[in-house]
Design an enzyme around this catalytic site. Sequence first.
Site, short mmCIF file in Angstrom:
data_model
loop_
_atom_site.label_atom_id
_atom_site.label_comp_id
_atom_site.label_asym_id
_atom_site.label_seq_id
_atom_site.Cartn_x
_atom_site.Cartn_y
_atom_site.Cartn_z
CB SER A 116 -29.39 61.77 12.46
OG SER A 116 -30.29 62.57 13.20
CB VAL A 117 -28.80 57.00 9.44
CG1 VAL A 117 -27.84 56.10 8.68
CG2 VAL A 117 -29.28 56.30 10.69
CG ASP A 233 -37.71 48.18 17.05
OD1 ASP A 233 -38.95 48.04 16.96
OD2 ASP A 233 -37.15 49.26 16.83
#
Length: 449
Positions: A116-117, A233
């Site tokens: 989570s950020v 990615d």
Amino acid sequence: MEDKKANIIAVTIIIGLIIFIIVARVSLKLSKAFFLIAGADIAVILAVFVCTVIRGRYHRRRRLLEKKLVSEGQELRIEYSFLRKVAGVPIKFRHKELVDATDNFQALLGQGASASVFKGILSDGTSVAVKQIEGEEHGEKEFKSEVAAIASVQHVNLVRLMGYCCLPGGPRFLVYEFIPNGSLDSWIFPGRETRNRPGGCLSWDLRYRVAIDVAKALSYLHHDCRSRILHLDVKPENILIDENYRAIVADFGLSKLMGKDESRVITTIRGTKGYLAPEWLLEHGVSEKSDIYSYGMVLLEMIGGRRNVTVIENGPDKSQRKWQYFPKIVRDKLREGKLIEAVDQRLVEAGGIIDERQVKRLVHVALWCIQERAKLRPSMAQVVEMLEGRVAVDEPPDTQMIVVDLLSIYEENSGCDARPKIAAMGSHKDYNIPNSCSSSFAMSVLSGR
């Protein structure tokens, strides 16, 4: 505290001895015994007094020295911190600093499978994005990959790692610079922006500049570092847009380091569907060419303002779904000489300036990058030269447009953890819907969304 206790004991002894002398004077008068007792007591009183004075002076000097050492230590720490900051070396934050900066992790920017950020503001006023990585083995692997890949590199188009924090047996934190304009997907795909997530329709000239920025960042990782760094990615969600609308490549949770003498590395399939190179899905190992394939897919999405793979529903029956593969549409438009029809229609309808020569160059580069045979793909250094017009871009060879990505179609029956097989299409069911099923940690970790 110890000095105060020693002084109290000394005063008590002196007072006790004085009282003892007085009692002896009253009881023994001026006898010989009284003078012996008085002399001994006075000697002890003088000794205690001298010891107290010497001890006090010693401890005053010690406190002055300690104060001087603390002051010098603070100066050294400030200098060390300054030098680390100048050199770009990540610093170790205390957990309390991150709690205070993020208001106890209240401002959530994004969330992925294992991270989570949160937005935060450090004590010096610097805006940061704090990535909290959960999980034991998986989280540790992502944390190490990200730090190893990004901690020692500096490039204007790579996100800057400012620091980290590790709690014993708890989550791990990475502290990045905060990028205010969110991620690229909000600027090229319609309907992605929200009140808390900046976005819009990026103009053609800015899209072209973003393409060059990303190419330069990947070229730096592939060619200019001591060890080659594979991002693994590359997708719009991991390309951030700063306040000047320049591209910043982020999220190195899947990265791998390669020695200069290595041609491929073997790794598990953990990327994002629709951007995985064929050789990765066929378990032939990955190389920098795998990043180049993903980059080519991103270029096509930037050109068309849509996901490369979409599905058109023809009723409730899933068997009647019609898949559209945008790279094939672009190739056909190129053959027909109607390439402008493949460009994001919002740009065309807005009447903005679209350089058709740039469109053709970008399409040629993209089609070179997504060649099924990795050896046919150019290097990222060559891509930069092509996009900047320093070398001519030949027309790419024809390709079968085979997408080796079961993570797009097979998910209907088996979910996200299915093993890859050869499929005709891939990626997303609706270009307005973000990746909902991916084994990447894939979020725009530093964007304000």
